[in-house]
Every structure is written in C-alpha cells, then in structure tokens.
Design a protein around this motif. Sequence first.
Motif, PDB file in Angstrom:
ATOM      1  N   LYS A   1       0.865  -1.178   0.000  1.00  0.00           N
ATOM      2  CA  LYS A   1       0.000   0.000   0.000  1.00  0.00           C
ATOM      3  C   LYS A   1       0.903   1.229   0.000  1.00  0.00           C
ATOM      4  O   LYS A   1       1.609   1.492   0.976  1.00  0.00           O
ATOM      5  CB  LYS A   1      -0.934  -0.019   1.204  1.00  0.00           C
ATOM      6  CG  LYS A   1      -1.962  -1.165   1.129  1.00  0.00           C
ATOM      7  CD  LYS A   1      -2.923  -1.136   2.287  1.00  0.00           C
ATOM      8  CE  LYS A   1      -4.073  -2.111   2.057  1.00  0.00           C
ATOM      9  NZ  LYS A   1      -3.655  -3.504   2.039  1.00  0.00           N
ATOM     10  N   VAL A   2       0.856   1.976  -1.109  1.00  0.00           N
ATOM     11  CA  VAL A   2       1.856   3.001  -1.408  1.00  0.00           C
ATOM     12  C   VAL A   2       1.217   4.382  -1.424  1.00  0.00           C
ATOM     13  O   VAL A   2       0.212   4.610  -2.104  1.00  0.00           O
ATOM     14  CB  VAL A   2       2.504   2.725  -2.786  1.00  0.00           C
ATOM     15  CG1 VAL A   2       3.597   3.746  -3.089  1.00  0.00           C
ATOM     16  CG2 VAL A   2       3.066   1.304  -2.844  1.00  0.00           C
ATOM     17  N   GLY A   3       1.803   5.317  -0.677  1.00  0.00           N
ATOM     18  CA  GLY A   3       1.408   6.723  -0.753  1.00  0.00           C
ATOM     19  C   GLY A   3       2.321   7.439  -1.730  1.00  0.00           C
ATOM     20  O   GLY A   3       3.546   7.397  -1.584  1.00  0.00           O
ATOM     21  N   LEU A   4       1.737   8.076  -2.749  1.00  0.00           N
ATOM     22  CA  LEU A   4       2.515   8.812  -3.758  1.00  0.00           C
ATOM     23  C   LEU A   4       2.471  10.292  -3.401  1.00  0.00           C
ATOM     24  O   LEU A   4       1.397  10.902  -3.379  1.00  0.00           O
ATOM     25  CB  LEU A   4       1.929   8.570  -5.151  1.00  0.00           C
ATOM     26  CG  LEU A   4       2.607   9.272  -6.330  1.00  0.00           C
ATOM     27  CD1 LEU A   4       4.071   8.903  -6.429  1.00  0.00           C
ATOM     28  CD2 LEU A   4       1.881   8.941  -7.635  1.00  0.00           C
ATOM     29  N   VAL A   5       3.640  10.877  -3.089  1.00  0.00           N
ATOM     30  CA  VAL A   5       3.684  12.259  -2.618  1.00  0.00           C
ATOM     31  C   VAL A   5       4.672  13.062  -3.455  1.00  0.00           C
ATOM     32  O   VAL A   5       5.514  12.519  -4.166  1.00  0.00           O
ATOM     33  CB  VAL A   5       4.074  12.341  -1.124  1.00  0.00           C
ATOM     34  CG1 VAL A   5       3.086  11.567  -0.268  1.00  0.00           C
ATOM     35  CG2 VAL A   5       5.493  11.824  -0.881  1.00  0.00           C
TER      36      VAL A   5
END
Length: 560
Positions: free
Chosen positions: A29-33
């Motif tokens: 589960k990846v947060g793209l910032v």
Amino acid sequence: MIIIKNVTLRRGVKVLLNNASVTLNPGEKVGLVGRNGAGKSTLFGLLNGTLHEDAGDYSIPAQWRMGQVAQDMPETAQSATDFVIEGDTTLLAAQAEVDAAEASEDGMRMAHAYMDLHDAGAHDAEARAQALILGLGFKAAELANPVNSFSGGWRMRLQLARALMCPSDLLLLDEPTNHLDLDALVWLEAWLKRYAGTLVVISHDREFLDAVTQVTLHIDNAKLMRYGGNYSAFEDMRAEQLLLQQSAMAKQQDKIAHLQKFIDRFKAKASKAKQAQSRVKALERMEKIAPVLADAEFSFEFQEPANLPNPMLSMRDTSIGYPPPEDAPAGTPPTVIVRNINRSVHAGQRIGILGANGQGKSTLVKTIARALEAINGEVTEGKGLNIGYFAQQELDVLRPRDTPMEHMIRLAKETIATGRGGWVNAREQDLRNFLGTFNFSGEMVKQPVGTMSGGEKARLVLCMIVWQRPNLLLLDEPTNHLDLSTREALGVALNEFEGTVMLVSHDRALLRAVCDEFWLVSRGGIAPFDGDLDDYQRYLLDEAKRSREAAAQPREKLAA
C-alpha cells in the motif's frame, strides 16, 4: 510486481520523470507524494496505461485487474445501487455470458455460465454495493434514488464506490478523500486496510496516509525515491536525508575550494603542472552533490481582531433547518434538522464540530453565518461580532471571470461600506502586496480565477477572509483543495489566531492541532462530546455498523 526502470516521462516539453526507477511489490500500500506539479497524476497515467514512457522500461503483470475512480460526472437515471453494481466488471462479463448462453440454447454452455455467474458473486452483489454506498455516507432511503438526482460531490462518491466494487489487483486512488466527511473517511480507511491488492494513493491528508500506507513514493527533481514507512516515517527519513545531503555538500564544497586553490596557484608553474592537471581531472570526475532546495514554504497569519465580544453569540431554544422550497404548496412546514439548541460561543474557544453525515453540521454553521435563518428560538450576537466564513461551496461563489485583484478591490469596498473589519483606504498597491503574502504575485493577480486550480482558489478565499479581520472564524471543510504545506500553514495560523474558531473538517491532523473541545451534532441535537478524536472514530464505526444492520433488516424480511 510493478517495475519502472530508467523511465523518462514528458508532458509537452516538461520532463516530469528523468531516468527514474522503482519497484512496487504485490500487496503493498503506497502513498505517492510530491509537490504540486511534480508529476503524481502523470505517473498514474503510466500505471493505468493512458500514458507511455518516452524512454526506459515499464512493466506490470498482464493478468492484473485495475480499479480506479472515473473522473467524469455520471449523468444517468440508474439507481445508485445499480450504478455501483456495474462497477463489478467480472460480474458484468459473467452476466453477458449467461445472456449469450441462453440465446444459444446450449445447455452445457448455460451450466458453465451460471456457475461463473455464481462465482462472480451475483448472489450478494446488491448487498456488497449497498454496503459500499452506505459506508460512503449515503442514507438507506437513497439507495434506490437515481444517480442524476445527487449533487456533484455525491456523484463522485458513487464513482468511488463503483471503483471499490470492481475486483482489482491494483487500485489507483487520486485524492479519494476530497468529497468525504469524517465518517465516510474513517470507513474508507477501514476498507482499504482490508484490501488485499496493491494500492497506490495520492492524498494531502496526513492521517489518512499514515493509517493506510506502509510505503511512500516521493517524486522529487524528476526522480522516484522509495521509502519504507508511512507519511510520518517518510518525513523523518527525508529530513535526516536532507541534513546529510547538506553536510555532504558543504564538505564537498570545501574540497572543491581546496583543489581549485591548488590549481590556481600552480597551473602556470612547470614543476607543478602535472599535479595541477591531475586535480583539474579530479574536479571534472567529481559528481557534484546538489544543494538542498527545500520546497517554498507558505505561511500567513490572521490579524488581531479589533474587538472580542464575550459571549460571541448565544442560542436559546433554537431549531435550525431549511425553509420549504419556493414552489412548495402554501403552508408547507420547514425542514427541521436540529432542535432545542441551548449553547453559547465564547471568546477564544476552539470548537471542533463533529457528527455523522447529514446530522446538521453545515446547517449549524450556515445558521451562525447568517446564510440561513433559525426556524425557531433566538440567536443573539455579541456587539461587534465579525464573522469570517469559509463555506464548503465557497469556491463556487468566486467569480470565474474576475481576477484576484478585482475580488480584493470589491471586498475592500464592501468592508469599508459595512464597517466590518478590513483595512480603510486600501490602495491598489496595498491590495497587491496583501495578495503577494498568499502567493499571488506578478501576473497571477490579473489571472481569471476560473483558470486557477482548486488550491489557488482556496488560498484566495483564505486571503479574503483574513482581509476582513474577523473575530469569529466559521470554517466548513476548508482543506478540501489544500495541499499538505498549506494545510499545515492554516493550522499554525489558526493556533495563533486570538479570536474564536468553529471548525468542521475531515482532516484529523487539523482538528487535533486546532481544537480543544468538540460539539457532537447527532440525532437532532447538539451536545459536548466527551472524548478525543480516537474515541470519535470508534463512535463513527459503531454508528456505521448500526446503519448497515438497519439497512439489511428489510432485505432479510423480504428474503424470508
């Protein structure tokens, strides 16, 4: 797994990714910032196949099914339930095969088709769709309502429900929390934690990212940097990395200066020429460490109020709601949402207004802001009350063809005419300087508001509120279009504000930072909430469970 290797991505002449590489593993589960304009949505275009790499290699397992939220606003008379069910593409394909098998009158084909339809979950599709719809804040009575009877924000919730309904191995979510209240946001977090596939999400909600993600992918200077951990862990690692980079750069600059000093001193001396030349080559071979270029910080402050009435206002036996529609028959009663309110608002209070969707939070704020009249009872204002109001639809009331300067000139005239705050004798240069403090500089002050991003419009609304020098701030979901740095700037400004704050928000980080007491709007009443936000999240999950069980009872009776 997803493999991005030495990829270059351009939009027009702008290079958004340059020789970038990263690997994402199944189930992560990846947060793209990254800052606005860094290329987050462009990377989504690569992942979903709408864009292709200009150089390098990109691969994703061919058998992976993809789910994402459609960005178009649906216009259909389908019921909300049927619209969401159609998000299950596997179920639709199985139903199409059943129809084709029945038309062919092939018994064996029909048998296989019916088995596939059952395996696709046809028996509980309606229940699954309705659980998603209710979880995202709709009422049980709205499940059969046509999609085109809902407003834009609610239709986008249905698009989100449709994306969650779709069986997927990769789920792409771009700002999924923008149209959600806190109750729907808490439910979505719980759902995503259970999601078994790979998730990539873009969000400006710090607590949402912390709750849902375990990997953070940062786009910076056209490169992809992978960090193990949620957003808070990324911030800590990033800060440490920047300190190390700054230290390494300083050491390298000292070394460069030392080499250059030797070269300048001995390059013309025959006996030292070889040593000087070797140092020239050493300089050429040296890979320069880039300076730390921190993202431009945004900050602002609310002016000290001219006065602080105490109490600010009081409500006695007050009922709030909406008047009957203009075309309603004579004698139609108003719609009452909350009854018998007996509350006072005092100078310096920081009140967070909580409540499940539809309970009356915005109605309360609108009544205090004078946008709605109380249906019964009294609302008494303190002498000199000056309200700064940020409405959920505040961006819609900006004039698209007018520029920020034209908005400010009109506001300055209004505040002077009414005597409610603001600065007297505001010259155009004063207004230009003031806009500059909200990052509206140069030609931006003359740019039509309709061409600006949601974040820029929200900054303009904040600018206009600050100009009015209020002593009571009513903020109804002010962060919907704000990025992380602007949200943090708003939190700092609110904490330094000497007046009173009443805040409705699904941004828990902002609520925690600003509010020291909470009011709960629930079941037709308002009362202090005895607990913190963690207690409130548990309360919301219990309420959502109760709502789903209540909605399931009619179906169970029908089946019996």
